[in-house]
Design a protein around this motif. Structure first.
Motif, PDB file in Angstrom:
ATOM      1  N   VAL A 152       5.826   4.390   6.653  1.00 37.80           N
ATOM      2  CA  VAL A 152       6.451   4.211   5.157  1.00 37.80           C
ATOM      3  C   VAL A 152       6.787   6.188   4.704  1.00 37.80           C
ATOM      4  N   GLU A 153       4.716   6.155   4.758  1.00 42.62           N
ATOM      5  CA  GLU A 153       5.130   7.486   3.863  1.00 42.62           C
ATOM      6  C   GLU A 153       5.250   8.829   4.467  1.00 42.62           C
ATOM      7  N   ARG A 154       4.805   8.726   6.725  1.00 46.11           N
ATOM      8  CA  ARG A 154       5.062   9.543   7.051  1.00 46.11           C
ATOM      9  C   ARG A 154       6.657   9.883   7.019  1.00 46.11           C
ATOM     10  N   LEU A 155       7.482   8.565   6.897  1.00 46.13           N
ATOM     11  CA  LEU A 155       8.738   8.795   7.072  1.00 46.13           C
ATOM     12  C   LEU A 155       9.332   9.438   6.064  1.00 46.13           C
ATOM     13  N   CYS A 156       8.903   9.263   4.579  1.00 46.35           N
ATOM     14  CA  CYS A 156       9.154   9.486   3.503  1.00 46.35           C
ATOM     15  C   CYS A 156       8.920  11.071   3.411  1.00 46.35           C
ATOM     16  N   ALA A 157       7.561  11.534   3.591  1.00 44.70           N
ATOM     17  CA  ALA A 157       7.130  12.609   3.564  1.00 44.70           C
ATOM     18  C   ALA A 157       7.788  13.092   2.314  1.00 44.70           C
ATOM     19  N   GLY A 158       6.751  13.088   1.433  1.00 40.37           N
ATOM     20  CA  GLY A 158       6.829  12.762   0.094  1.00 40.37           C
ATOM     21  C   GLY A 158       7.695  13.213  -0.726  1.00 40.37           C
ATOM     22  N   SER A 159       8.460  12.609  -0.408  1.00 40.10           N
ATOM     23  CA  SER A 159      10.268  12.962  -1.284  1.00 40.10           C
ATOM     24  C   SER A 159      10.690  12.061  -2.029  1.00 40.10           C
ATOM     25  N   ARG A 160       9.375  11.161  -2.042  1.00 37.93           N
ATOM     26  CA  ARG A 160       9.541   9.902  -3.146  1.00 37.93           C
ATOM     27  C   ARG A 160       8.567   9.440  -3.443  1.00 37.93           C
ATOM     28  N   THR A 161       8.050   8.408  -4.843  1.00 36.11           N
ATOM     29  CA  THR A 161       6.517   7.849  -4.782  1.00 36.11           C
ATOM     30  C   THR A 161       6.699   6.731  -3.381  1.00 36.11           C
ATOM     31  N   VAL A 162       5.592   6.251  -2.792  1.00 34.03           N
ATOM     32  CA  VAL A 162       5.400   5.421  -1.833  1.00 34.03           C
ATOM     33  C   VAL A 162       4.518   4.280  -2.287  1.00 34.03           C
ATOM     34  N   VAL A 163       4.371   3.048  -2.281  1.00 31.64           N
ATOM     35  CA  VAL A 163       2.759   2.017  -2.987  1.00 31.64           C
ATOM     36  C   VAL A 163       2.993   0.888  -2.173  1.00 31.64           C
ATOM     37  N   GLY A 164       1.810   0.845  -2.458  1.00 31.20           N
ATOM     38  CA  GLY A 164       1.430  -0.713  -1.682  1.00 31.20           C
ATOM     39  C   GLY A 164       1.539  -1.375  -2.065  1.00 31.20           C
ATOM     40  N   LEU A 165       1.158  -3.350  -1.903  1.00 27.17           N
ATOM     41  CA  LEU A 165       1.326  -3.721  -2.444  1.00 27.17           C
ATOM     42  C   LEU A 165       0.402  -4.849  -1.095  1.00 27.17           C
ATOM     43  N   ASN A 166      -1.081  -5.094  -0.937  1.00 29.22           N
ATOM     44  CA  ASN A 166      -1.817  -5.837  -0.113  1.00 29.22           C
ATOM     45  C   ASN A 166      -2.681  -7.143  -0.372  1.00 29.22           C
ATOM     46  N   ARG A 167      -2.389  -7.507   0.578  1.00 34.88           N
ATOM     47  CA  ARG A 167      -2.952  -9.436   0.166  1.00 34.88           C
ATOM     48  C   ARG A 167      -3.855  -9.351   1.509  1.00 34.88           C
ATOM     49  N   ILE A 168      -5.376  -9.787   1.039  1.00 34.19           N
ATOM     50  CA  ILE A 168      -6.095  -9.543   3.019  1.00 34.19           C
ATOM     51  C   ILE A 168      -7.129 -10.691   2.686  1.00 34.19           C
ATOM     52  N   ASP A 169      -7.088 -11.630   1.812  1.00 38.15           N
ATOM     53  CA  ASP A 169      -7.303 -12.874   1.385  1.00 38.15           C
ATOM     54  C   ASP A 169      -6.927 -13.991   2.040  1.00 38.15           C
ATOM     55  N   GLY A 170      -6.320 -14.095   3.105  1.00 38.67           N
ATOM     56  CA  GLY A 170      -5.981 -15.251   3.614  1.00 38.67           C
ATOM     57  C   GLY A 170      -4.469 -16.232   3.616  1.00 38.67           C
ATOM     58  N   GLU A 171      -4.377 -15.524   2.037  1.00 38.31           N
ATOM     59  CA  GLU A 171      -3.200 -16.242   1.031  1.00 38.31           C
ATOM     60  C   GLU A 171      -2.185 -14.944   1.256  1.00 38.31           C
ATOM     61  N   PRO A 172      -0.720 -15.832   1.423  1.00 41.19           N
ATOM     62  CA  PRO A 172       0.500 -15.030   1.521  1.00 41.19           C
ATOM     63  C   PRO A 172       1.070 -14.076   0.077  1.00 41.19           C
ATOM     64  N   ILE A 173       1.912 -13.098   0.581  1.00 40.89           N
ATOM     65  CA  ILE A 173       1.991 -12.522  -1.066  1.00 40.89           C
ATOM     66  C   ILE A 173       3.213 -13.112  -2.318  1.00 40.89           C
ATOM     67  N   GLU A 174       3.411 -13.538  -2.817  1.00 39.57           N
ATOM     68  CA  GLU A 174       4.320 -14.308  -3.674  1.00 39.57           C
ATOM     69  C   GLU A 174       5.343 -13.279  -4.231  1.00 39.57           C
ATOM     70  N   PRO A 175       6.416 -13.816  -4.084  1.00 36.64           N
ATOM     71  CA  PRO A 175       7.770 -13.189  -5.125  1.00 36.64           C
ATOM     72  C   PRO A 175       7.305 -12.754  -6.688  1.00 36.64           C
ATOM     73  N   SER A 176       6.269 -13.253  -7.177  1.00 37.45           N
ATOM     74  CA  SER A 176       6.016 -12.534  -9.064  1.00 37.45           C
ATOM     75  C   SER A 176       5.275 -11.560  -8.702  1.00 37.45           C
ATOM     76  N   GLU A 177       4.283 -11.653  -7.771  1.00 38.04           N
ATOM     77  CA  GLU A 177       3.206 -10.510  -7.586  1.00 38.04           C
ATOM     78  C   GLU A 177       4.004  -9.363  -7.098  1.00 38.04           C
ATOM     79  N   ILE A 178       5.623  -9.407  -5.837  1.00 38.37           N
ATOM     80  CA  ILE A 178       6.431  -8.162  -5.599  1.00 38.37           C
ATOM     81  C   ILE A 178       6.927  -8.132  -7.074  1.00 38.37           C
ATOM     82  N   GLU A 179       7.275  -8.797  -8.404  1.00 42.14           N
ATOM     83  CA  GLU A 179       7.826  -8.219  -9.761  1.00 42.14           C
ATOM     84  C   GLU A 179       7.393  -8.077 -10.291  1.00 42.14           C
ATOM     85  N   GLU A 180       5.631  -8.232 -10.422  1.00 41.06           N
ATOM     86  CA  GLU A 180       4.978  -7.610 -11.378  1.00 41.06           C
ATOM     87  C   GLU A 180       4.892  -5.964 -10.638  1.00 41.06           C
TER      88      GLU A 180
END
Length: 382
Positions: free
Chosen positions: A345-373
């Motif tokens: 995504v960063e490669r394709l956006c090529a600095g034209s806009r902010t790209v941020v990640g939301l990551n979990r690596i603890d064996g639990e899925p990402i919840e909607p509330s985390e994305i909303e935060e």
């Protein structure tokens, strides 16, 4: 009047198996591995009822080898695995790519590396699915986000593999593999399926890797009298090894060129509320389902958020993503790893806009509330 289809509540892994049967799969070789084992279990039941062959091999390497052998014998063939087994299959996936052998591999992702977390979800195989085997090669990776879509994308995986003579990987996480949803099962024989282009015409002078107009050479059917040679070495149109630079270059460019030529056949994505979105979420699998809810909740608060979901993950739908983020000032990539899809995504956006990640690596899925935060943070920071 009898209906042409039935509706069944089944888990994702069973949907994968039934999708394979509907697509005309007649050979499965595999080795039990959590959380994909239900695919093999269901295939062991369904294939004998459909004049097919199921075989449990001694390990993952033998499994993919058997699949390639069966495919070269003219059968629609597949295997299923998870992280450690997927790693073991890479050399033969490369062989399938180099020799242009149709095959389907289902990878139900779990936590890693190494043995990791066999019963927990992850999305750590995104880059391995594309670049797991060495050298320049072509594969197609499909990433469903629901049980019905696992069924339909498995059918599409076989159709694409047969049509383009490439390995096709079905990539989804443990949650989807064990999620139960209602799936419409078509009447047997009613699904539109594709079959590889088999060689016809005179056997004398047959070239198994001839450059055709569609860039996909015809495969010889065993027993039809065509002399052919299959190798993992770089080869010329006759199938025999070559290191002549012009021949190597031409064959390699044909193999990559067929993917460019048939892009419209395999490229697939979903874009929700992206036309006016200030923030676009990019996600696959179970993360996309959480993102869909987050988008709905954000829109209810008059925050313009959209979702871009690659269904065909590789080759990545580049133009579609760039179109989806035209009005966005930020892209949020939600994934169950330390950051893999975000690199694309960063490669394709090529600095034209902010790209941020939301990551979990603890064996639990990402919840909607985390994305909303994370959405709230992006709104707050302008």
């Amino acid at each position: 009047m009898q209906s042409d289809e039935t509706y069944k509540d089944i888990q994702g892994n069973h949907a994968c198996a039934l999708g394979a049967i509907a697509a005309g799969c007649t050979f499965f070789a595999g080795y039990p591995i959590t959380p994909s084992s239900e695919i093999a279990e269901r295939m062991s039941i369904e294939l004998p009822k459909n004049n097919g062959i199921f075989i449990q091999m001694e390990d993952e390497i033998a499994s993919i080898g058997a699949v390639l052998g069966a495919s070269m014998g003219g059968l629609k063939s597949m295997t299923a695995t998870s992280g450690p087994g997927f790693s073991l299959k890479q050399e033969n996936i490369g062989y399938a790519a180099g020799a242009e052998i149709p095959c389907v591999i289902a990878n139900v992702m779990r936590g890693g590396p190494s043995t990791g977390m066999p019963t927990r979800p992850a999305q750590g195989d995104i880059m391995q699915a594309r670049w797991g085997t060495h050298g320049d090669h072509e594969v197609i990776v499909l990433s469903p986000d629901s049980v019905p879509e696992i069924f339909s994308e498995t059918i599409r995986a076989f159709n694409l593999s047969e049509t383009l003579r490439v390995p096709v990987i079905i990539l989804y996480d443990e949650v989807l593999g064990h999620l139960v949803e209602t799936v419409k099962i078509p009447k047997p024989g009613s699904v539109e399926t594709s079959t590889r282009k088999f060689a016809d015409g005179p056997a004398e002078g047959f070239l198994p890797y001839a450059e055709t107009e569609d860039l996909v050479p015809a495969m010889p059917r065993p027993g039809d009298g065509y002399r052919t040679h299959t190798t993992g070495l770089t080869h010329w149109e006759d199938g025999f090894p070559t290191q002549v630079p012009e021949q190597v270059d031409r064959m390699a460019r044909r193999m990559s060129g067929k993917m460019v030529k048939h892009q419209a056949l395999y490229e697939s994505w979903e874009a929700i509320d992206c036309d006016d979105a200030e923030i676009v979420i990019c996600a696959i699998g179970i993360c996309a389902r959480a993102a869909r809810r987050a988008v709905k909740n954000a829109r209810a608060r008059n925050i313009r958020v959209g979702l871009f979901r690659p269904i065909t993950l590789w080759p990545f739908p580049q133009e579609a993503l760039q179109k989806a983020v035209v009005s966005a000032r930020a892209v949020l990539v939600a994934e169950l790893n330390a950051g893999q899809m975000i690199l694309e995504v960063e490669r394709l956006c090529a600095g034209s806009r902010t790209v941020v990640g939301l990551n979990r690596i603890d064996g639990e899925p990402i919840e909607p509330s985390e994305i909303e935060e994370q959405i709230n943070e992006l709104v707050k920071n302008g």
